[in-house]
Scaffold this motif. Structure first.
Motif, short mmCIF file in Angstrom:
data_model
loop_
_atom_site.label_atom_id
_atom_site.label_comp_id
_atom_site.label_asym_id
_atom_site.label_seq_id
_atom_site.Cartn_x
_atom_site.Cartn_y
_atom_site.Cartn_z
N ASP A 1 0.83 -1.21 0.00
CA ASP A 1 0.00 0.00 0.00
C ASP A 1 0.87 1.26 0.00
OD1 ASP A 1 -2.25 -1.55 0.00
OD2 ASP A 1 -2.56 -1.44 2.17
N LEU A 2 1.97 1.23 0.75
CA LEU A 2 2.86 2.38 0.79
C LEU A 2 3.49 2.65 -0.57
CD1 LEU A 2 4.71 1.81 4.20
CD2 LEU A 2 2.60 3.07 3.75
N GLN A 3 3.88 1.57 -1.25
CA GLN A 3 4.47 1.74 -2.58
C GLN A 3 3.47 2.32 -3.57
OE1 GLN A 3 6.25 -1.91 -3.93
NE2 GLN A 3 8.00 -1.76 -2.53
N GLU A 4 2.24 1.85 -3.51
CA GLU A 4 1.23 2.37 -4.43
C GLU A 4 0.95 3.85 -4.16
OE1 GLU A 4 -0.01 0.99 -7.04
OE2 GLU A 4 1.09 -0.87 -6.70
N MET A 5 0.87 4.24 -2.88
CA MET A 5 0.66 5.65 -2.56
C MET A 5 1.83 6.50 -3.00
SD MET A 5 -1.29 6.06 1.10
CE MET A 5 -0.09 5.11 2.01
N SER A 6 3.04 6.02 -2.76
CA SER A 6 4.23 6.79 -3.12
C SER A 6 4.34 6.98 -4.63
CB SER A 6 5.48 6.08 -2.58
OG SER A 6 6.65 6.76 -2.97
N LYS A 7 4.14 5.91 -5.39
CA LYS A 7 4.25 6.02 -6.85
C LYS A 7 3.12 6.85 -7.45
CE LYS A 7 6.71 1.62 -7.23
NZ LYS A 7 6.67 0.22 -7.72
N THR A 8 1.92 6.71 -6.90
CA THR A 8 0.81 7.51 -7.38
C THR A 8 1.02 8.98 -7.08
OG1 THR A 8 -0.69 5.64 -7.00
CG2 THR A 8 -1.69 7.81 -7.33
N HIS A 9 1.55 9.29 -5.90
CA HIS A 9 1.84 10.67 -5.54
C HIS A 9 2.88 11.26 -6.48
CE1 HIS A 9 3.77 13.98 -3.32
NE2 HIS A 9 2.58 14.16 -2.78
N GLU A 10 3.89 10.47 -6.83
CA GLU A 10 4.92 10.96 -7.76
C GLU A 10 4.33 11.23 -9.14
OE1 GLU A 10 9.38 9.72 -9.37
OE2 GLU A 10 8.07 8.22 -8.47
N ALA A 11 3.48 10.32 -9.62
CA ALA A 11 2.86 10.51 -10.94
C ALA A 11 1.97 11.75 -10.96
CB ALA A 11 2.06 9.27 -11.32
N ILE A 12 1.18 11.94 -9.89
CA ILE A 12 0.30 13.11 -9.82
C ILE A 12 1.12 14.39 -9.71
CG2 ILE A 12 -1.42 14.27 -8.37
CD1 ILE A 12 -2.64 11.56 -7.80
N SER A 13 2.22 14.36 -8.94
CA SER A 13 3.06 15.55 -8.80
C SER A 13 3.69 15.94 -10.13
CB SER A 13 4.14 15.29 -7.75
OG SER A 13 3.57 15.04 -6.48
N LYS A 14 4.14 14.94 -10.90
CA LYS A 14 4.71 15.25 -12.21
C LYS A 14 3.66 15.84 -13.14
CE LYS A 14 8.47 11.85 -12.24
NZ LYS A 14 9.02 10.63 -12.93
N ALA A 15 2.46 15.27 -13.14
CA ALA A 15 1.39 15.81 -13.98
C ALA A 15 1.01 17.22 -13.55
CB ALA A 15 0.17 14.89 -13.92
N LYS A 16 1.00 17.46 -12.22
CA LYS A 16 0.70 18.79 -11.71
C LYS A 16 1.77 19.79 -12.15
CE LYS A 16 -0.76 22.22 -9.29
NZ LYS A 16 0.34 23.09 -9.74
N THR A 17 3.02 19.40 -12.09
CA THR A 17 4.10 20.30 -12.50
C THR A 17 4.01 20.64 -13.98
OG1 THR A 17 5.54 19.39 -10.77
CG2 THR A 17 6.60 20.60 -12.56
N GLN A 18 3.73 19.64 -14.81
CA GLN A 18 3.58 19.88 -16.25
C GLN A 18 2.42 20.83 -16.52
OE1 GLN A 18 3.16 15.99 -17.96
NE2 GLN A 18 5.33 15.46 -17.71
N THR A 19 1.31 20.63 -15.84
CA THR A 19 0.15 21.50 -16.04
C THR A 19 0.44 22.92 -15.57
OG1 THR A 19 -1.28 19.58 -15.66
CG2 THR A 19 -2.32 21.73 -15.61
N TRP A 20 1.11 23.03 -14.43
CA TRP A 20 1.47 24.35 -13.89
C TRP A 20 2.38 25.09 -14.84
CZ3 TRP A 20 -0.14 27.62 -10.34
CH2 TRP A 20 0.72 28.60 -9.85
#
Length: 337
Positions: free
Chosen positions: A45-64
């Motif tokens: 569960d920790l790995q899934e949260m960590s990887k999902t957070h990284e993917a969302i952060s990258k998408a957020k940075t690109q959109t920003w």
């Protein structure tokens, strides 16, 4: 396995029988590594949260970046100075309601103040900020595009996407903190300067139980923070980081170090000062110092979890072998006299 197969069979070609022989040979000589099953270790569960957070952060940075480099220069260039950091949802909420200077001027000063008051959120000088934004809109050089045009509709769609990503990222951070708040390893990692909820989550997700590393050098090698030298015959290359370990852990400790050196009264900031003493404008020396501090961050994380003790900011000052660099010149002058 490829190098072992070439040595055993004197060729690079492969098939199932050769692979089986190579695997048996490596098992026989003990050339193995420990595999940690995420489900068995309880970190899936920790790995899934960590990887999902990284993917969302990258998408957020690109959109920003897309908003800052494309939409704002065209439709409201002066508003960028109010942007703040990428976590500011109030700025995107304001843009979503008023994407162009014309949309602000159309409602008038009082109407804009009334609507923007709830969007801006808690600010020290909210009235002054809102008035400054209105005055900026009145003198803007943005393209004269209608608010109901297709271009502005696309702009609002991108803004809505950015706000949705911010909300998803916040939900993951809250879930991670709620899940790990009673975890002792998580609590110990949070005491280290520079390590916040997401950094602690990434360390536990990628490394698992740090107690399985008997020595901190094993953990440094797992992170790719160990030193390696390429050499063959009389040739000897430069000694540098191997980078053959977990890249996400290495990046996490690097980012945690960047935060720690900006805080006051901790050993990381103190050690950086000792590294660059006398060379404040040498970028190469500072880069090497940051690499050494990243390795120290990994050692400290391993030590606090393995020993179960809390982080102590200036443990080395209690060591009689350590001396303040500011006293070196005095001792040298005394010895000369």
């Amino acid at each position: 396995m490829a190098r072992t197969r070439e040595a055993l069979h004197n060729g690079w070609d492969k098939n199932d029988s050769k692979d089986a022989q190579v695997i048996l040979h490596m098992l026989r000589i003990g050339a193995t590594q420990r595999y940690v099953d995420p489900l068995a270790a309880g970190i899936n569960d920790l790995q899934e949260m960590s990887k999902t957070h990284e993917a969302i952060s990258k998408a957020k940075t690109q959109t920003w970046h897309r908003i800052l480099t494309h939409y704002l220069p065209l439709y409201f260039p002066e508003i960028e100075r109010f942007a703040g950091n990428s976590r500011s949802d109030w700025f995107l909420a304001l843009l979503e309601r008023f994407p162009t200077p014309g949309s602000i001027i159309a409602v008038g000063r009082e109407g804009f103040t009334s609507e923007a008051w709830t969007l801006v959120g808690r600010k020290v000088s909210k009235a002054r900020l809102i008035n400054d934004i209105y005055e900026t809109a009145c003198t803007s050089i943005a393209l004269p595009v209608d608010e109901d045009s297709v271009a502005i509709t696309m702009f609002r769609m991108v803004i809505a996407q950015a706000r949705s990503l911010i909300q998803q990222r916040n939900e993951i951070e809250q879930t991670a903190h709620a899940m790990l708040s009673e975890n002792r390893d998580y609590q110990l990692l949070r005491m280290i300067p520079g390590i916040g909820p997401i950094n602690a989550l990434t360390i536990l997700a990628e490394a698992g139980d740090l107690r399985r590393f008997n020595h901190h050098r094993q953990f440094l090698k797992f992170c790719g923070l160990d030193l390696a030298t390429c050499q063959s015959g009389t040739f000897r290359g430069r000694t540098k980081l191997s980078k053959y370990g977990n890249a996400r852990l290495r990046r996490t400790f690097w980012m945690a170090t960047q935060v720690a050196i900006r805080q006051r009264d901790n050993s990381f900031r103190d050690k950086l000062g000792r590294y660059v003493a006398g060379h404040p404008n040498d970028p190469d020396r500072r880069r090497k110092a940051m690499t050494a501090l990243t390795a120290k961050m990994a050692r400290v994380a391993h030590a606090v979890i393995k020993t179960g003790t809390e982080y102590r900011p200036f443990l080395e000052r209690a060591d009689t072998r350590w001396k303040d660099p500011s006293l070196w010149s005095r001792e040298g002058a005394t010895a000369t006299l």
